[in-house]
Design an enzyme around this catalytic site. Sequence first.
Site, PDB file in Angstrom:
ATOM      1  N   LEU A 272       0.701  -1.251   0.014  1.00 51.97           N
ATOM      2  CA  LEU A 272      -0.028  -0.053  -0.005  1.00 51.97           C
ATOM      3  C   LEU A 272       0.885   1.122  -0.055  1.00 51.97           C
ATOM      4  O   LEU A 272       0.570   2.176  -0.938  1.00 51.97           O
ATOM      5  CB  LEU A 272      -0.977   0.052   1.123  1.00 51.97           C
ATOM      6  CG  LEU A 272      -1.767   1.137   1.438  1.00 51.97           C
ATOM      7  CD1 LEU A 272      -2.788   1.322   0.177  1.00 51.97           C
ATOM      8  CD2 LEU A 272      -2.563   1.146   2.636  1.00 51.97           C
TER       9      LEU A 272
ATOM     10  N   TRP B 223       8.372   0.213   2.056  1.00 52.84           N
ATOM     11  CA  TRP B 223       8.159  -0.214   3.204  1.00 52.84           C
ATOM     12  C   TRP B 223       7.291  -1.457   3.202  1.00 52.84           C
ATOM     13  O   TRP B 223       6.425  -1.680   4.114  1.00 52.84           O
ATOM     14  CB  TRP B 223       7.622   0.760   4.286  1.00 52.84           C
ATOM     15  CG  TRP B 223       8.519   1.893   4.603  1.00 52.84           C
ATOM     16  CD1 TRP B 223       8.450   3.417   4.113  1.00 52.84           C
ATOM     17  CD2 TRP B 223       9.597   1.738   5.243  1.00 52.84           C
ATOM     18  NE1 TRP B 223       9.514   3.977   4.583  1.00 52.84           N
ATOM     19  CE2 TRP B 223      10.459   3.073   5.288  1.00 52.84           C
ATOM     20  CE3 TRP B 223      10.475   0.767   6.034  1.00 52.84           C
ATOM     21  CZ2 TRP B 223      11.514   3.292   5.917  1.00 52.84           C
ATOM     22  CZ3 TRP B 223      11.643   1.110   6.503  1.00 52.84           C
ATOM     23  CH2 TRP B 223      12.255   2.244   6.509  1.00 52.84           C
TER      24      TRP B 223
ATOM     25  N   ARG C  67      -5.238  -3.910  12.251  1.00 55.93           N
ATOM     26  CA  ARG C  67      -4.590  -2.894  13.170  1.00 55.93           C
ATOM     27  C   ARG C  67      -5.033  -3.743  14.610  1.00 55.93           C
ATOM     28  O   ARG C  67      -4.245  -3.624  15.538  1.00 55.93           O
ATOM     29  CB  ARG C  67      -5.519  -1.543  13.119  1.00 55.93           C
ATOM     30  CG  ARG C  67      -4.549  -0.878  12.153  1.00 55.93           C
ATOM     31  CD  ARG C  67      -5.610   0.636  11.658  1.00 55.93           C
ATOM     32  NE  ARG C  67      -4.838   1.151  10.642  1.00 55.93           N
ATOM     33  CZ  ARG C  67      -5.417   2.326  10.230  1.00 55.93           C
ATOM     34  NH1 ARG C  67      -6.692   2.506  10.407  1.00 55.93           N
ATOM     35  NH2 ARG C  67      -4.748   2.950   9.061  1.00 55.93           N
TER      36      ARG C  67
ATOM     37  N   SER D 159       0.742   6.336  15.392  1.00 58.64           N
ATOM     38  CA  SER D 159      -0.301   6.514  16.387  1.00 58.64           C
ATOM     39  C   SER D 159      -1.210   7.855  16.200  1.00 58.64           C
ATOM     40  O   SER D 159      -2.295   7.901  16.554  1.00 58.64           O
ATOM     41  CB  SER D 159       0.525   6.868  17.617  1.00 58.64           C
ATOM     42  OG  SER D 159       1.113   5.632  18.383  1.00 58.64           O
TER      43      SER D 159
ATOM     44  N   GLU E  86       1.145   0.421   9.828  1.00 59.98           N
ATOM     45  CA  GLU E  86      -0.456   0.160   9.698  1.00 59.98           C
ATOM     46  C   GLU E  86      -1.419   1.059  10.302  1.00 59.98           C
ATOM     47  O   GLU E  86      -2.037   1.077  10.958  1.00 59.98           O
ATOM     48  CB  GLU E  86      -0.721  -1.291  10.320  1.00 59.98           C
ATOM     49  CG  GLU E  86      -0.466  -2.323   9.387  1.00 59.98           C
ATOM     50  CD  GLU E  86      -0.764  -3.950   9.742  1.00 59.98           C
ATOM     51  OE1 GLU E  86      -1.937  -3.993  10.194  1.00 59.98           O
ATOM     52  OE2 GLU E  86       0.152  -4.847   9.783  1.00 59.98           O
ATOM     53  N   GLY E  87      -0.759   2.491   9.984  1.00 59.27           N
ATOM     54  CA  GLY E  87      -1.302   3.710  10.772  1.00 59.27           C
ATOM     55  C   GLY E  87      -0.689   4.111  12.044  1.00 59.27           C
ATOM     56  O   GLY E  87      -0.945   3.266  13.017  1.00 59.27           O
TER      57      GLY E  87
ATOM     58  N   PRO F 153       6.678   5.873  -1.685  1.00 59.95           N
ATOM     59  CA  PRO F 153       7.595   6.904  -1.221  1.00 59.95           C
ATOM     60  C   PRO F 153       7.154   8.158  -0.766  1.00 59.95           C
ATOM     61  O   PRO F 153       7.550   8.650   0.128  1.00 59.95           O
ATOM     62  CB  PRO F 153       8.526   6.967  -2.594  1.00 59.95           C
ATOM     63  CG  PRO F 153       8.271   5.737  -3.198  1.00 59.95           C
ATOM     64  CD  PRO F 153       6.856   5.399  -2.920  1.00 59.95           C
TER      65      PRO F 153
ATOM     66  N   GLY G 123       2.572   7.817   2.732  1.00 63.79           N
ATOM     67  CA  GLY G 123       2.426   6.657   3.883  1.00 63.79           C
ATOM     68  C   GLY G 123       1.150   6.661   4.751  1.00 63.79           C
ATOM     69  O   GLY G 123       0.337   5.887   4.351  1.00 63.79           O
ATOM     70  N   SER G 124       0.952   7.991   5.258  1.00 63.28           N
ATOM     71  CA  SER G 124      -0.453   8.127   6.060  1.00 63.28           C
ATOM     72  C   SER G 124      -1.422   8.464   5.006  1.00 63.28           C
ATOM     73  O   SER G 124      -2.850   8.063   5.276  1.00 63.28           O
ATOM     74  CB  SER G 124      -0.015   9.115   7.246  1.00 63.28           C
ATOM     75  OG  SER G 124       0.741   8.856   8.323  1.00 63.28           O
TER      76      SER G 124
HETATM   77  N1  COS Z   1     -13.722   0.937   6.269  1.00 64.96           N
HETATM   78  C1  COS Z   1     -14.657   1.282   5.311  1.00 64.96           C
HETATM   79  N2  COS Z   1     -14.340   2.421   4.562  1.00 64.96           N
HETATM   80  C2  COS Z   1     -13.761   3.412   5.148  1.00 64.96           C
HETATM   81  C3  COS Z   1     -12.945   3.282   6.374  1.00 64.96           C
HETATM   82  C4  COS Z   1     -12.856   1.944   6.946  1.00 64.96           C
HETATM   83  N3  COS Z   1     -12.062   1.597   8.069  1.00 64.96           N
HETATM   84  N4  COS Z   1     -12.248   4.485   6.572  1.00 64.96           N
HETATM   85  C5  COS Z   1     -12.602   5.424   5.630  1.00 64.96           C
HETATM   86  N5  COS Z   1     -13.450   4.552   4.713  1.00 64.96           N
HETATM   87  C6  COS Z   1     -14.208   5.332   3.702  1.00 64.96           C
HETATM   88  C7  COS Z   1     -14.806   6.555   4.114  1.00 64.96           C
HETATM   89  O1  COS Z   1     -16.130   6.095   4.666  1.00 64.96           O
HETATM   90  C8  COS Z   1     -15.134   7.310   2.535  1.00 64.96           C
HETATM   91  O2  COS Z   1     -15.991   6.947   1.823  1.00 64.96           O
HETATM   92  P1  COS Z   1     -17.386   7.799   1.645  1.00 64.96           P
HETATM   93  O3  COS Z   1     -16.725   9.138   1.041  1.00 64.96           O
HETATM   94  O4  COS Z   1     -18.109   6.975   0.902  1.00 64.96           O
HETATM   95  O5  COS Z   1     -18.028   7.733   2.995  1.00 64.96           O
HETATM   96  C9  COS Z   1     -13.755   6.891   2.243  1.00 64.96           C
HETATM   97  O6  COS Z   1     -13.244   5.923   2.384  1.00 64.96           O
HETATM   98  C10 COS Z   1     -12.510   8.199   2.393  1.00 64.96           C
HETATM   99  O7  COS Z   1     -12.422   8.107   3.560  1.00 64.96           O
HETATM  100  P2  COS Z   1     -11.746   9.393   4.530  1.00 64.96           P
HETATM  101  O8  COS Z   1     -12.429  10.610   3.907  1.00 64.96           O
HETATM  102  O9  COS Z   1     -11.690   9.300   5.940  1.00 64.96           O
HETATM  103  O10 COS Z   1     -10.291   9.316   4.022  1.00 64.96           O
HETATM  104  P3  COS Z   1      -9.275  10.181   4.384  1.00 64.96           P
HETATM  105  O11 COS Z   1      -8.219  10.224   3.116  1.00 64.96           O
HETATM  106  O12 COS Z   1      -9.354  11.213   4.903  1.00 64.96           O
HETATM  107  O13 COS Z   1      -8.488   9.026   5.288  1.00 64.96           O
HETATM  108  C11 COS Z   1      -6.761   8.548   7.273  1.00 64.96           C
HETATM  109  C12 COS Z   1      -7.615   9.651   6.204  1.00 64.96           C
HETATM  110  C13 COS Z   1      -5.647   9.068   7.734  1.00 64.96           C
HETATM  111  C14 COS Z   1      -7.792   7.991   8.080  1.00 64.96           C
HETATM  112  C15 COS Z   1      -6.375   7.142   6.216  1.00 64.96           C
HETATM  113  O14 COS Z   1      -5.595   7.820   4.881  1.00 64.96           O
HETATM  114  C16 COS Z   1      -5.592   6.259   7.101  1.00 64.96           C
HETATM  115  O15 COS Z   1      -5.979   5.363   7.726  1.00 64.96           O
HETATM  116  N6  COS Z   1      -4.284   6.456   6.807  1.00 64.96           N
HETATM  117  C17 COS Z   1      -2.964   5.499   7.320  1.00 64.96           C
HETATM  118  C18 COS Z   1      -2.933   4.405   6.298  1.00 64.96           C
HETATM  119  C19 COS Z   1      -2.267   3.317   6.728  1.00 64.96           C
HETATM  120  O16 COS Z   1      -2.347   2.616   7.872  1.00 64.96           O
HETATM  121  N7  COS Z   1      -0.819   3.280   6.519  1.00 64.96           N
HETATM  122  C20 COS Z   1      -0.056   2.251   6.726  1.00 64.96           C
HETATM  123  C21 COS Z   1      -0.013   1.146   5.308  1.00 64.96           C
HETATM  124  S1  COS Z   1       0.106  -0.404   5.863  1.00 64.96           S
HETATM  125  S2  COS Z   1       1.722  -0.539   6.683  1.00 64.96           S
END
Ligand code: COS
Length: 384
Positions: A129, A160, A245, A369, A366-367, A132, A135-136
């Site tokens: 996922l 990563w 998570r 803190s 995986e996100g 470069p 990430g978040s």
């Molecule tokens: N399950 C299902 N759908 C989800 C969801 C979930 N957990 N979280 C968000 N969605 C949906 C939302 O409902 C939204 O859909 P609708 O517009 O139809 O309602 C859509 O996805 C977009 O969601 P959102 O607007 O919250 O997106 P953002 O870009 O603002 O999200 C965060 C921001 C930071 C929360 C997100 O990008 C995230 O979790 N980032 C961390 C990623 C991560 O863990 N990276 C590590 C990779 S693996 S090592």
Amino acid sequence: MADKTFLNWPFFEPRHRAISEALEGWADSNLHAIDHSDTDAACRDLVAKLGAAGFLQHSAVDPATGGNLDVRTLCLIRETLARHDGLADFAFAMQGLGTGAISLFGTDAQKREWLDQTRVGKAISAFALTEPQSGSDVANSTMTATLDGDDFILNGEKTWISNGGIADVYTVFARTGEAPGAKGLSAFVVPADLPGFEVVERLETIAPHPLATLRFTDCRIPASALIGARGDGFKIAMSVLDVFRSTVAAAALGFARRALDEALDRVTQREVQGAPLFDLQMVQGHIADMALDVDAAALLVYRAAWTKDSGALRITREAAMAKLFATDQAQKVIDKAVQLHGGDGVKSGETVERLYREIRALRIYEGASDVQRVVIARQALGNR
Ligand code: COS
């Protein structure tokens, strides 16, 4: 011996206690023989052994019977393995994360092709996922998957990526362009022997495990490699992360339980001024804080897992709370354990020194803190 009374908490059923007991016995007899000097070889060995022993069956759904992932089982397995050996936990966890999108959203054919292999340790999987520049901020992923006849052409980089370099199959998220941002991503199952796919860099970290940067150059994959619907990649990634998570939190809990156990051994065996360290009230205060953090983290972890197993469609809030609290508090518990070990706590090869290095990444991957804080805050607002 770590405290096991939590197995009698109401989150668990007899089958969970049976798996926990079987894994404990298996870990006692098998994990001490794992040679960690070559991380790739150790991971392959662990996947093969966990597969042969039947524990990987729980990492993905059974293509023959379908059903759901049992998140309590995933959590108990990760917690138990993490208490014994961080790399064993990693090897188990990545089989689940790497195939999570297939378990939750894959077609029967995708499940049969890959899960029959990963569930017995005959194929290794990875979750690709992160990029470069994102990430978040997953919604800004830039890797592309362009439709060309009946195929998609993949171009871009991922970094990563755990199991990068040793995986046989990758779940890859790429921009298919249905809309800007989060609504323009899709998920694909990509075999590692695909022409145009290469591992461009192996990454070294303070707690070694296979990690790599991957490059895709005009990689042609059939449309049947698409997981779920076009444009649903972001939601698929987030749904997989909701489940996994919770299990990262469980791994942190396992590390914290081990640290508490090591600290209890230390303060009861080590004497200061003719009496065990434990007799000092200040030491008792540290032990109390550690035990409290472990139980509080356990409650959040099992709450998240139980909620999903009870049929909740999303456990976004529960998983984020469990991950944030369990990983941050495990860091504190382990730090206290290091402190109670004095100089030995920072000596290479000591268990608490290893835990100190191993816990750190769990607060990031995986996100991170602070991403969990963002998720929790939005959920709190949304629940009013
Ligand atoms: N399950 C299902 N759908 C989800 C969801 C979930 N957990 N979280 C968000 N969605 C949906 C939302 O409902 C939204 O859909 P609708 O517009 O139809 O309602 C859509 O996805 C977009 O969601 P959102 O607007 O919250 O997106 P953002 O870009 O603002 O999200 C965060 C921001 C930071 C929360 C997100 O990008 C995230 O979790 N980032 C961390 C990623 C991560 O863990 N990276 C590590 C990779 S693996 S090592």
